[in-house]
Design a protein around this motif. Structure first.
Motif, mmCIF file in Angstrom:
data_model
loop_
_atom_site.group_PDB
_atom_site.id
_atom_site.type_symbol
_atom_site.label_atom_id
_atom_site.label_comp_id
_atom_site.label_asym_id
_atom_site.label_seq_id
_atom_site.Cartn_x
_atom_site.Cartn_y
_atom_site.Cartn_z
ATOM 1 N N LEU A 52 -9.541 -16.807 11.205
ATOM 2 C CA LEU A 52 -9.216 -15.680 11.366
ATOM 3 C C LEU A 52 -10.237 -14.341 11.371
ATOM 4 C CD1 LEU A 52 -6.108 -13.243 10.881
ATOM 5 C CD2 LEU A 52 -7.556 -12.779 8.444
ATOM 6 N N ASP A 53 -11.467 -14.655 11.282
ATOM 7 C CA ASP A 53 -12.348 -13.640 11.474
ATOM 8 C C ASP A 53 -12.496 -13.992 13.164
ATOM 9 O OD1 ASP A 53 -13.161 -12.895 9.395
ATOM 10 O OD2 ASP A 53 -14.878 -14.410 8.535
ATOM 11 N N LYS A 54 -12.360 -16.055 13.961
ATOM 12 C CA LYS A 54 -12.592 -15.782 14.845
ATOM 13 C C LYS A 54 -11.868 -15.729 15.822
ATOM 14 C CE LYS A 54 -15.319 -19.947 13.465
ATOM 15 N NZ LYS A 54 -14.575 -21.850 13.468
ATOM 16 N N ILE A 55 -10.370 -15.183 15.364
ATOM 17 C CA ILE A 55 -9.087 -14.279 16.044
ATOM 18 C C ILE A 55 -9.536 -13.632 16.322
ATOM 19 C CG2 ILE A 55 -6.754 -14.067 15.558
ATOM 20 C CD1 ILE A 55 -6.741 -16.600 14.428
ATOM 21 N N CYS A 56 -9.982 -13.149 15.004
ATOM 22 C CA CYS A 56 -10.361 -10.806 15.514
ATOM 23 C C CYS A 56 -11.348 -10.830 16.337
ATOM 24 C CB CYS A 56 -11.077 -10.256 14.104
ATOM 25 S SG CYS A 56 -9.481 -10.515 12.682
ATOM 26 N N ALA A 57 -12.374 -11.886 16.312
ATOM 27 C CA ALA A 57 -13.767 -11.893 17.221
ATOM 28 C C ALA A 57 -13.408 -12.026 18.980
ATOM 29 C CB ALA A 57 -14.417 -12.606 16.830
ATOM 30 N N ALA A 58 -12.270 -12.342 19.244
ATOM 31 C CA ALA A 58 -11.817 -13.069 19.993
ATOM 32 C C ALA A 58 -11.083 -12.077 20.889
ATOM 33 C CB ALA A 58 -11.197 -14.576 20.345
ATOM 34 N N LEU A 59 -10.058 -11.071 20.179
ATOM 35 C CA LEU A 59 -10.010 -9.716 20.178
ATOM 36 C C LEU A 59 -9.910 -8.548 20.161
ATOM 37 C CD1 LEU A 59 -5.712 -11.505 18.952
ATOM 38 C CD2 LEU A 59 -6.815 -11.618 21.465
ATOM 39 N N ASP A 60 -11.514 -8.458 19.764
ATOM 40 C CA ASP A 60 -12.007 -7.741 19.706
ATOM 41 C C ASP A 60 -10.532 -6.474 18.653
ATOM 42 O OD1 ASP A 60 -14.149 -6.137 20.048
ATOM 43 O OD2 ASP A 60 -13.741 -4.691 21.193
ATOM 44 N N CYS A 61 -10.983 -6.974 17.071
ATOM 45 C CA CYS A 61 -9.815 -6.071 16.606
ATOM 46 C C CYS A 61 -10.471 -6.378 14.864
ATOM 47 C CB CYS A 61 -8.273 -7.077 16.853
ATOM 48 S SG CYS A 61 -7.717 -7.804 15.829
ATOM 49 N N THR A 62 -9.299 -5.691 14.086
ATOM 50 C CA THR A 62 -10.027 -5.933 12.735
ATOM 51 C C THR A 62 -8.638 -7.132 12.308
ATOM 52 O OG1 THR A 62 -8.422 -3.774 12.498
ATOM 53 C CG2 THR A 62 -10.651 -4.105 12.574
ATOM 54 N N VAL A 63 -8.787 -7.261 10.928
ATOM 55 C CA VAL A 63 -7.686 -8.155 10.511
ATOM 56 C C VAL A 63 -6.707 -6.803 9.956
ATOM 57 C CG1 VAL A 63 -7.137 -9.048 8.114
ATOM 58 C CG2 VAL A 63 -9.064 -9.479 9.550
ATOM 59 N N ALA A 64 -6.437 -5.642 9.855
ATOM 60 C CA ALA A 64 -5.700 -5.243 9.802
ATOM 61 C C ALA A 64 -4.578 -4.538 11.018
ATOM 62 C CB ALA A 64 -6.111 -3.641 9.174
ATOM 63 N N ASP A 65 -5.017 -5.075 11.963
ATOM 64 C CA ASP A 65 -4.720 -4.728 13.119
ATOM 65 C C ASP A 65 -3.583 -6.332 13.691
ATOM 66 O OD1 ASP A 65 -5.984 -2.310 14.066
ATOM 67 O OD2 ASP A 65 -7.624 -4.054 15.196
ATOM 68 N N LEU A 66 -4.119 -6.880 13.057
ATOM 69 C CA LEU A 66 -2.826 -8.393 13.150
ATOM 70 C C LEU A 66 -1.610 -8.548 12.008
ATOM 71 C CD1 LEU A 66 -5.495 -11.176 13.989
ATOM 72 C CD2 LEU A 66 -4.007 -9.758 15.269
ATOM 73 N N MET A 67 -2.184 -7.934 11.041
ATOM 74 C CA MET A 67 -1.278 -7.909 10.192
ATOM 75 C C MET A 67 -0.244 -6.414 9.134
ATOM 76 S SD MET A 67 -3.209 -10.419 7.278
ATOM 77 C CE MET A 67 -3.706 -11.826 7.532
ATOM 78 N N VAL A 68 0.873 -6.804 9.511
ATOM 79 C CA VAL A 68 1.692 -5.619 8.903
ATOM 80 C C VAL A 68 2.258 -5.822 7.403
ATOM 81 C CG1 VAL A 68 4.011 -4.376 10.113
ATOM 82 C CG2 VAL A 68 2.463 -5.248 11.592
ATOM 83 N N ALA A 69 2.028 -4.738 6.805
ATOM 84 C CA ALA A 69 2.411 -5.424 5.693
ATOM 85 C C ALA A 69 4.133 -4.444 5.366
ATOM 86 C CB ALA A 69 2.079 -3.732 4.309
ATOM 87 N N GLU A 70 4.727 -5.635 4.475
ATOM 88 C CA GLU A 70 6.027 -5.371 4.543
ATOM 89 C C GLU A 70 6.765 -5.441 2.978
ATOM 90 O OE1 GLU A 70 7.358 -9.237 6.150
ATOM 91 O OE2 GLU A 70 7.567 -7.853 8.078
ATOM 92 N N PRO A 71 5.891 -4.049 2.023
ATOM 93 C CA PRO A 71 6.848 -3.703 1.089
ATOM 94 C C PRO A 71 8.004 -3.349 0.464
ATOM 95 C CG PRO A 71 5.865 -1.702 2.451
ATOM 96 C CD PRO A 71 5.384 -3.111 2.733
ATOM 97 N N GLN A 72 9.112 -3.167 1.686
ATOM 98 C CA GLN A 72 9.988 -3.219 1.468
ATOM 99 C C GLN A 72 10.701 -4.618 0.840
ATOM 100 O OE1 GLN A 72 8.491 -1.641 4.007
ATOM 101 N NE2 GLN A 72 9.232 -0.171 3.334
#
Length: 106
Positions: free
Chosen positions: A46-66
């Motif tokens: 996940l760290d490497k994916i974020c580095a490759a896409l120049d983003c944070t983990v929060a940019d990649l994941m969407v919370a689904e509380p419903q």
């Protein structure tokens, strides 16, 4: 969505971006990440994916509380013989006094 914002539209393009940061997964693994919701992702990956896409983990994941709340509201299944709110389950005697089964042969 993050990949599209970086003008990455195919798994092969994503694989090139991964290799630029030293992340070398197989093309099938990249295609699985690309096509759906992966069941698991290693934190190191996940760290490497974020580095490759120049983003944070929060940019990649969407919370689904419903979705979580909907699962919580469904009645839970019980095991056979599990206690209910009214007390233990008790056997009901047979009516009619029919013939009883004998013991099995020795």
């Amino acid at each position: 969505m993050v990949a599209a914002q970086r003008d990455i539209w195919r798994p092969t393009q994503l694989l090139v971006a991964f290799r630029q940061v030293g992340f070398t997964p197989s093309l099938s693994k990249v295609a699985a990440l690309w096509s759906g919701k992966p069941v698991t992702v290693r934190l190191e990956d996940l760290d490497k994916i974020c580095a490759a896409l120049d983003c944070t983990v929060a940019d990649l994941m969407v919370a689904e509380p419903q979705q979580h709340l909907a699962q919580r509201e469904q009645p839970q299944q019980r095991a056979v013989g599990e206690q209910r709110e009214g007390g233990p389950v008790r056997p009901v005697p047979r009516r009619g006094g029919g013939p009883r089964r004998g013991l099995p042969p020795n």
